[in-house]
Design an enzyme around this catalytic site. Structure first.
Site: not given
Ligand code: 0X9
Ligand code: ZN
Length: 454
Positions: A204, A207, A262, A332, A406
């Site tokens: 992303h 980040e 993003r 992330h 995260e």
């Molecule tokens: O939503 C996401 O992709 C991730 N959070 S973020 O705020 N960095 O965008 C979490 C990812 C968790 N894992 C999966 N969704 N597989």
């Molecule tokens: Zn992310």
């Protein structure tokens, strides 16, 4: 909103017999003395981007927030998509200066209270992009600053060049805009049947602490091998593949055009909206609840699984190394969480207990050594449904230890984490990586050198 500068106190002047002259002199003097303040007052509400924190109390508030975040020029920081906005849960909203007045009016009209988390995001953004190596005010090292894509490419070459026996560059593919996707392979010995771990950063774009972590990790590995017992044991028993910027086009775009971007930068045939969420583009319950077919959303899943060159490159690499890669990590920010599969279903992973124990141990260590709280758990139950993620996909491929980290913080600065926080964020994440990697080695490999005591 930053406090508008207060008018300075009236200055006293010597009296003169002519009242008109007094008035004129006073006026000129006042304007002159306060010129700077008056100029700034005219702009103080318009020139600063802000981050608002809003907790909707009713369904009406929820609807208003969903409307604002989709209809007005804003960027939703938390949750990632308007559909996840719910009552009694904090929303973090980036509001650019030009929509500030409209957004605040709307909130006020519907009696939705807000708190200003960051009054002057522009200043923070400026701080993060300053070339600190030439800035005498900065005492920070290379690894305690954010770096442009060009600097990171330069660093990749330099690191490999300076450590020819331990670091190799692997070209795993190229991005939509044809930028190279370089991974570094850290290999400290030629043991046969050696296993490996993979770490990717920067999937992303906004980040920024994520690529900073990949650089931090490589630097730490090279500097502390044979000094720190844990990293020595890890590198004795595993090769490490590190991909510092999985989404170079998006990362570049955050440096040049839009700090809040993003997705990647692929162009859609059907709309003018750009980009696919690469963490919704993997083949794990692809584009079910928690992702969107709408290219204009932040969680757009693309046209088919692995439609994007970036996700396809990573998937191809892991497919061809699945017999050696035992641990998959993807970095992330923000929210301080250690997540593991599944995010694409409420079902538990087959080794859920193991994954939970490892995440728990890592979080406990961060708490003990750094006094910082990380939540942990399976993605779908800990945050939200998010199908098509790289962690779930890698897990289904057979990489049974798969985690999404995260990193810092929990919303104070969000994506705009100041450079002075990079070392804290990376050190605690490093502790979590070491804890989990040591556990993987312990669970899967016969010891070849004395393992450190936990
Ligand atoms: O939503 C996401 O992709 C991730 N959070 S973020 O705020 N960095 O965008 C979490 C990812 C968790 N894992 C999966 N969704 N597989
Ligand atoms: Zn992310």
């Amino acid at each position: 909103m930053p406090p508008c500068p207060q008018q300075s106190q009236q200055t006293s002047v010597r009296s003169s017999p002519d009242p008109d002259t007094i008035m004129a002199t006073l006026l000129i003097f006042f304007v002159f003395m306060n010129l700077d303040v008056l100029l700034r007052m005219g702009h103080c509400t318009e020139t600063r981007d802000q981050i608002l924190s809003i907790t909707p109390k009713t369904q009406e508030h929820v609807d208003i927030l969903r409307n604002i975040s989709t209809q007005y020029e804003t960027a939703l920081w938390q949750p990632v998509s308007p559909q996840y906005i719910k009552e009694e849960t904090q929303v973090h909203l980036f509001v650019p200066a030009n929509s500030s007045e409209t957004v605040k009016d709307l909130l006020q009209r519907h009696a939705v209270t807000h708190e200003v988390l960051l009054a002057n995001a522009n200043e923070l953004i400026e701080m993060q992009t300053r070339n600190d190596s030439t800035d005498p005010r900065s005492g920070s090292t290379f690894y305690e600053r954010y770096h442009s894509l060009e600097d990171i490419y330069y660093w990749i070459n330099r690191t490999a060049h300076d450590n020819p026996n331990r670091v190799k560059i692997i070209l795993v593919g190229s991005s939509y805009e044809k930028r190279p996707l370089y991974a570094l392979k850290l290999s400290f010995n030629n043991r046969t049947n050696k296993k490996a771990m993979w770490i990717d950063c920067g999937i992303h774009a906004r980040e920024w602490v994520s690529p900073a972590f990949c650089l931090w990790f490589v630097h730490y590995s090279l500097s502390f091998y044979n000094i720190n017992q844990d990293i020595t044991h890890i590198l004795d028993n595993m090769d490490v593949y590190v991909l510092p910027v999985l989404n170079p086009d998006g990362y570049k775009y955050t440096w040049t055009s839009n700090r809040m971007w993003r997705k990647n930068r692929s162009i859609s045939k059907t709309t003018s909206c750009i980009g696919v969420d690469l963490n919704r583009n993997f083949d794990a319950n692809w584009c079910t609840e928690g992702a969107s077919h709408d290219p204009c959303t932040e969680i757009y899943c693309g046209t088919f699984p692995e439609s994007e060159p970036e996700s396809q490159a990573v998937a191809n690499f892991l497919r061809s190394h699945k017999d050696t890669v035992q641990l998959y990590l993807t970095i992330h920010s923000y929210s301080q969480m250690l997540l593991f599969p599944y995010s694409c279903t409420l079902e538990e992973a087959e080794n859920h207990r193991d994954l939970l124990e490892m995440a728990q141990e890592a979080a406990q260590k961060i708490r003990r050594y750094y006094r910082n709280i990380y939540r942990y758990g399976a993605g779908a139950k800990t945050i939200y449904f998010a199908p098509g993620g790289s962690d779930d996909w890698a897990y289904n491929l057979g990489i049974k230890y798969s985690f999404t980290f995260e990193l810092q913080d929990r919303g104070r600065y969000g994506f705009l984490l100041p450079p002075s926080h990079i070392s804290g964020a990376c050190n605690e994440a490093l502790l979590a990586v070491k804890t989990i990697a040591l556990k993987v080695i312990q669970k899967t490999q016969a010891p070849t050198s004395p393992s450190p005591t936990f």
